[in-house]
Scaffold this active site. Sequence first.
Site, PDB file in Angstrom:
ATOM      1  N   ASN A   1      34.382  41.443  40.579  1.00  0.00           N
ATOM      2  CA  ASN A   1      34.904  40.148  40.138  1.00  0.00           C
ATOM      3  C   ASN A   1      36.221  40.375  39.394  1.00  0.00           C
ATOM      4  O   ASN A   1      36.230  40.906  38.290  1.00  0.00           O
ATOM      5  CB  ASN A   1      33.860  39.492  39.219  1.00  0.00           C
TER       6      ASN A   1
ATOM      7  N   CYS B 268      38.507  32.355  35.402  1.00  0.00           N
ATOM      8  CA  CYS B 268      38.411  32.660  36.838  1.00  0.00           C
ATOM      9  C   CYS B 268      38.915  31.518  37.721  1.00  0.00           C
ATOM     10  O   CYS B 268      39.148  31.714  38.912  1.00  0.00           O
ATOM     11  CB  CYS B 268      36.980  33.026  37.213  1.00  0.00           C
TER      12      CYS B 268
ATOM     13  N   HIS C  73      35.618  32.261  44.834  1.00  0.00           N
ATOM     14  CA  HIS C  73      35.738  33.255  43.765  1.00  0.00           C
ATOM     15  C   HIS C  73      34.653  34.313  43.965  1.00  0.00           C
ATOM     16  O   HIS C  73      33.478  33.984  44.137  1.00  0.00           O
ATOM     17  CB  HIS C  73      35.591  32.547  42.410  1.00  0.00           C
TER      18      HIS C  73
END
Length: 322
Positions: A278, A111, A248
């Site tokens: 996500n 990520c 994020h």
Amino acid sequence: MSIKITGTGSALPVRAVTNEEITHLVDTSDEWIRERTGIGGRHVSTGETVASLAARACGLALENAGKSAREVELILVATCSPEDVTPCAACQVQEQIGAVNAVAFDLNAACSGFLFALHTAWAYVESGIYQNALVAGSEVLSKIVDWEDRGTCILFGDGAGAVYVEKCEDGGILGFVQHSDGSRGHVLSGACRALENPFFHQEQTKNYIKMDGREIFSFAVRQIPKTIEEALARAELSAGEVDLFLLHQANRRIIEGISKRLGVDMDRFPMNLERVGNTSSASIPLLLDEINRKGALKPGMRLVLSGFGGGLTCGACVVEWQ
Ligand code: COA
């Protein structure tokens, strides 16, 4: 010398999947998912690939920057869910958009991948090797998510975001930091194909994402404020001087925890996780593109981009918008 972002783009798969639909797959509820994560839906590939999503996002970023594909010198695609080991997704993007003069390769830091790729582009441009780059984060996580595990399948979505960056003398990236802690890699993992050849045999296990949600949660809430403060110190700025924090998009409660620790109001933390979940390396450029296309970014605004994820990895970047 630094780099400035002069174009943004993003792409989502056509198929949107609601929390209600997930309740038909695992024992969960819309209420639980919203309350614990802030996620209301996500987009899931029904044929789109890491490369096709990245190519769409890159094409839009180029259009937004008013540049042609032939001018691009470097293409970096951050991904942890490519369809192919080779050709890499970045080479597929190069072919699909016709960036015949670019060098292209992939980068994986889960990520944090997009941020690490952006910093890599900075290093190439700063050292004079290239003058510009297309940097994308693209994921089709739905093929590595265990759709029988309610602890993970509720969280993730597919998508891509991209930026076009060019050399600049003032503004642009003012400071960044990045960290890795391989000793805690087991906290969030996804295995590849097991070793299997005529000389060795290993039992195949399910190659899905495995995660210790609580560990990741506390890692993010404790580590990200420190990482942001570190990047801000390098840019000689304080959190109060930042207009927007683009984090994020993992969990609304994580972002709330970070805002509290930094002492910054939540209205400076834009979010899109309610709609897209996500999307790993795609999440920061996807959010940036949505905000840019709303016309919310003005020259001189200061942004902090920050992410965390598997590795474990994390990073932050301070940008003056131009
Ligand atoms: N629906 C309903 N119940 C669920 C559930 C779901 N989808 N997932 C877990 N539960 C249950 C658990 O089984 C547990 O039940 P128990 O108390 O009977 O054992 C209970 O809910 C609490 O579980 P817990 O894991 O403590 O929940 P949580 O509040 O920590 O939320 C996450 C779980 C995954 C949402 C949260 O830890 C998280 O978001 N972590 C970060 C993950 C992340 O961002 N990963 C990507 C990083 S890039």
